[in-house]
Write an enzyme that holds these catalytic residues in place. Structure first.
Site, PDB file in Angstrom:
ATOM      1  N   SER A 138     -18.977  36.440  53.900  1.00 28.22           N
ATOM      2  CA  SER A 138     -19.229  35.179  53.220  1.00 28.22           C
ATOM      3  C   SER A 138     -18.696  34.094  54.151  1.00 28.22           C
ATOM      4  O   SER A 138     -18.902  34.147  55.368  1.00 28.22           O
ATOM      5  CB  SER A 138     -18.540  35.191  51.852  1.00 28.22           C
ATOM      6  OG  SER A 138     -18.710  33.970  51.200  1.00 28.22           O
ATOM      7  N   TYR A 152     -26.064  26.428  52.161  1.00 26.76           N
ATOM      8  CA  TYR A 152     -25.361  27.528  52.850  1.00 26.76           C
ATOM      9  C   TYR A 152     -24.215  28.056  51.976  1.00 26.76           C
ATOM     10  O   TYR A 152     -24.131  29.266  51.705  1.00 26.76           O
ATOM     11  CB  TYR A 152     -24.827  27.025  54.198  1.00 26.76           C
ATOM     12  CG  TYR A 152     -23.878  27.977  54.889  1.00 26.76           C
ATOM     13  CD1 TYR A 152     -24.317  29.222  55.340  1.00 26.76           C
ATOM     14  CD2 TYR A 152     -22.536  27.643  55.081  1.00 26.76           C
ATOM     15  CE1 TYR A 152     -23.439  30.102  55.973  1.00 26.76           C
ATOM     16  CE2 TYR A 152     -21.659  28.508  55.717  1.00 26.76           C
ATOM     17  CZ  TYR A 152     -22.114  29.740  56.160  1.00 26.76           C
ATOM     18  OH  TYR A 152     -21.249  30.603  56.774  1.00 26.76           O
ATOM     19  N   LYS A 156     -23.709  31.651  49.900  1.00 26.57           N
ATOM     20  CA  LYS A 156     -22.500  32.486  50.057  1.00 26.57           C
ATOM     21  C   LYS A 156     -21.771  32.638  48.703  1.00 26.57           C
ATOM     22  O   LYS A 156     -21.245  33.706  48.408  1.00 26.57           O
ATOM     23  CB  LYS A 156     -21.560  31.885  51.109  1.00 26.57           C
ATOM     24  CG  LYS A 156     -22.140  31.862  52.541  1.00 26.57           C
ATOM     25  CD  LYS A 156     -22.327  33.237  53.143  1.00 26.57           C
ATOM     26  CE  LYS A 156     -22.488  33.198  54.664  1.00 26.57           C
ATOM     27  NZ  LYS A 156     -22.857  34.505  55.231  1.00 26.57           N
TER      28      LYS A 156
HETATM   29  N1  LIG Z   1     -18.165  31.429  62.904  1.00 26.73           N
HETATM   30  C1  LIG Z   1     -17.810  30.808  61.814  1.00 26.73           C
HETATM   31  O1  LIG Z   1     -17.161  29.775  61.870  1.00 26.73           O
HETATM   32  C2  LIG Z   1     -18.164  31.400  60.477  1.00 26.73           C
HETATM   33  C3  LIG Z   1     -17.441  30.950  59.366  1.00 26.73           C
HETATM   34  C4  LIG Z   1     -17.736  31.474  58.131  1.00 26.73           C
HETATM   35  C5  LIG Z   1     -18.699  32.453  58.007  1.00 26.73           C
HETATM   36  N2  LIG Z   1     -19.393  32.870  59.113  1.00 26.73           N
HETATM   37  C6  LIG Z   1     -20.419  33.901  58.901  1.00 26.73           C
HETATM   38  O2  LIG Z   1     -20.273  34.926  59.866  1.00 26.73           O
HETATM   39  C7  LIG Z   1     -21.522  35.590  60.034  1.00 26.73           C
HETATM   40  C8  LIG Z   1     -21.797  35.780  61.524  1.00 26.73           C
HETATM   41  O3  LIG Z   1     -21.919  34.526  62.158  1.00 26.73           O
HETATM   42  P1  LIG Z   1     -21.218  34.211  63.533  1.00 26.73           P
HETATM   43  O4  LIG Z   1     -20.136  33.231  63.272  1.00 26.73           O
HETATM   44  O5  LIG Z   1     -20.896  35.431  64.271  1.00 26.73           O
HETATM   45  O6  LIG Z   1     -22.386  33.378  64.262  1.00 26.73           O
HETATM   46  P2  LIG Z   1     -23.458  33.788  65.380  1.00 26.73           P
HETATM   47  O7  LIG Z   1     -22.750  34.094  66.656  1.00 26.73           O
HETATM   48  O8  LIG Z   1     -24.440  32.690  65.362  1.00 26.73           O
HETATM   49  O9  LIG Z   1     -24.116  35.146  64.845  1.00 26.73           O
HETATM   50  C9  LIG Z   1     -25.019  35.140  63.787  1.00 26.73           C
HETATM   51  C10 LIG Z   1     -25.783  36.439  63.819  1.00 26.73           C
HETATM   52  O10 LIG Z   1     -26.651  36.499  62.686  1.00 26.73           O
HETATM   53  C11 LIG Z   1     -27.943  36.868  63.164  1.00 26.73           C
HETATM   54  N3  LIG Z   1     -29.037  36.499  62.272  1.00 26.73           N
HETATM   55  C12 LIG Z   1     -29.408  35.289  61.811  1.00 26.73           C
HETATM   56  N4  LIG Z   1     -30.515  35.403  61.041  1.00 26.73           N
HETATM   57  C13 LIG Z   1     -30.851  36.719  61.020  1.00 26.73           C
HETATM   58  C14 LIG Z   1     -31.868  37.483  60.424  1.00 26.73           C
HETATM   59  N5  LIG Z   1     -32.839  36.916  59.668  1.00 26.73           N
HETATM   60  N6  LIG Z   1     -31.892  38.831  60.615  1.00 26.73           N
HETATM   61  C15 LIG Z   1     -30.958  39.433  61.370  1.00 26.73           C
HETATM   62  N7  LIG Z   1     -29.962  38.760  61.991  1.00 26.73           N
HETATM   63  C16 LIG Z   1     -29.913  37.417  61.813  1.00 26.73           C
HETATM   64  C17 LIG Z   1     -28.041  36.218  64.523  1.00 26.73           C
HETATM   65  O11 LIG Z   1     -29.117  36.792  65.242  1.00 26.73           O
HETATM   66  P3  LIG Z   1     -29.936  36.010  66.408  1.00 26.73           P
HETATM   67  O12 LIG Z   1     -29.148  36.227  67.667  1.00 26.73           O
HETATM   68  O13 LIG Z   1     -31.274  36.681  66.432  1.00 26.73           O
HETATM   69  O14 LIG Z   1     -30.009  34.569  66.019  1.00 26.73           O
HETATM   70  C18 LIG Z   1     -26.667  36.569  65.060  1.00 26.73           C
HETATM   71  O15 LIG Z   1     -26.644  37.900  65.495  1.00 26.73           O
HETATM   72  C19 LIG Z   1     -22.574  34.742  59.310  1.00 26.73           C
HETATM   73  O16 LIG Z   1     -22.889  35.363  58.075  1.00 26.73           O
HETATM   74  C20 LIG Z   1     -21.854  33.426  59.072  1.00 26.73           C
HETATM   75  O17 LIG Z   1     -22.326  32.763  57.920  1.00 26.73           O
HETATM   76  C21 LIG Z   1     -19.158  32.363  60.338  1.00 26.73           C
END
Ligand SMILES: NC(=O)c1ccc[n+]([C@@H]2O[C@H](COP(=O)([O-])OP(=O)(O)OC[C@H]3O[C@@H](n4cnc5c(N)ncnc54)[C@H](OP(=O)(O)O)[C@@H]3O)[C@@H](O)[C@H]2O)c1
Length: 280
Positions: A138, A152, A156
């Site tokens: 989340s 968003y 979540k």
């Molecule tokens: N980083 C933060 O600050 C933060 C904070 C709170 C929550 N989150 C959550 O953490 C999770 C991972 O994000 P991250 O921070 O690691 O960012 P990230 O580096 O942008 O990674 C996001 C990942 O999700 C994939 N994705 C997006 N849409 C998709 C789909 N339809 N099918 C399959 N894969 C898909 C992306 O694939 P592509 O490479 O193909 O785009 C990428 O592998 C997310 O759920 C995000 O909401 C992140």
């Protein structure tokens, strides 16, 4: 080589960020990983490094048919899935009025329905093996939302609601559920992944605009270290009594605590009204 307590992990969105670092960390310690991504070529280097314990499969979580096929392939390869990490997801920034219908739909399809569909595809197998752990990524915005994250954070929040009930439904079946709530972490979340409203309306500059500026300014300087987040998730999975919710980072920890305080204060302030609505 696998280690003695080797588990099979299935991770969505493993191309970059949390998903990628978690997969790398698990493989390094001897676990088996089914890493999935929309562009599986991004996983090739990882699979080449761990040919016996890593599998890379294409998965877009908005494609229900592909989910079924990929789960079947994963089970055929390793015979089980011990931990499912619903990590795929991305942010959408803009006032509710500013974002488009298509942006709203796609965000919910990915962050909420994608996770729901992967869980529903994995559950029959976890039920049969009477064990498993579902990790739902989340965000702190899924517990206390930000101005500009209505969609968003809304997706979540819904994922957290689903997870709460699921947690109780599957506990007697030997399956665990944990919601992970990170604050800002240094991944591609704000950079390439963040979806933005096409137009910014003047009316929201003093509210949503402030949060947009916060995100733009924090990009590349987010306090959260995704390597430490991966280690925290592994620690949760290895614990005897894993939590339903785990916040990651001091930012998220502080915001979570403030939300509880304000909820308690509001509950207490309106107690008399609330309590006076039952039949005598
Ligand atoms: N980083 C933060 O600050 C933060 C904070 C709170 C929550 N989150 C959550 O953490 C999770 C991972 O994000 P991250 O921070 O690691 O960012 P990230 O580096 O942008 O990674 C996001 C990942 O999700 C994939 N994705 C997006 N849409 C998709 C789909 N339809 N099918 C399959 N894969 C898909 C992306 O694939 P592509 O490479 O193909 O785009 C990428 O592998 C997310 O759920 C995000 O909401 C992140």
């Amino acid at each position: 080589m696998t280690n003695n307590n080797s588990k099979v992990w299935f991770i969505t969105g493993s191309s970059t960020g949390f998903g990628r670092i978690l997969a790398e960390t698990l493989l390094k310690q001897g676990d088996r990983v089914i890493a999935t991504a929309r562009k599986p070529e991004q996983l090739e280097d990882l699979i080449a490094q761990y040919p016996e314990t890593a599998i890379g499969l294409r998965l877009d979580v908005t494609d229900k048919a592909e989910i079924r096929t990929v789960i079947e392939k994963a089970i055929a390869a390793f015979g089980q899935i011990d931990v499912l990490v619903n990590n795929a997801g991305y942010g959408l920034i803009g006032a509710l009025e500013e974002v488009s219908d298509e942006q709203i739909q796609r965000n919910f399809d990915t962050n909420l329905f994608g996770a729901i569909n992967v869980i529903r595809a994995v559950l029959p197998m976890m039920r049969e093996q009477q064990s498993g752990h579902i990790i739902n990524m989340s965000a702190i915005a899924g517990f206390t939302n930000e101005l500009g994250f209505s969609i968003y954070g809304g997706a979540k929040f819904a994922l957290e609601g689903v997870s709460e009930a699921l947690h109780g439904e599957v506990a007697p079946l030997g399956i665990k559920v944990t919601i992970v709530e990170p604050g800002p972490f240094r991944t591609d979340f704000i950079g390439r992944s963040l979806d933005r409203a096409q137009e910014q309306m003047e009316a929201y500059q003093g509210t949503v605009g402030k949060f947009v500026n916060f995100l733009n300014n924090i990009e590349g300087k987010q306090p959260g270290d995704p390597q430490k987040a991966a280690e925290a998730i592994i620690q949760v999975v290895n614990s005897d009594n894993p939590p339903l919710r785990i916040v990651l980072g001091k930012y998220a920890y502080t915001k979570f605590g403030k939300k509880i305080e304000s909820l308690t204060a509001e509950l207490d302030a309106w107690e008399a009204v609330a309590a006076n609505t039952d039949f005598e």
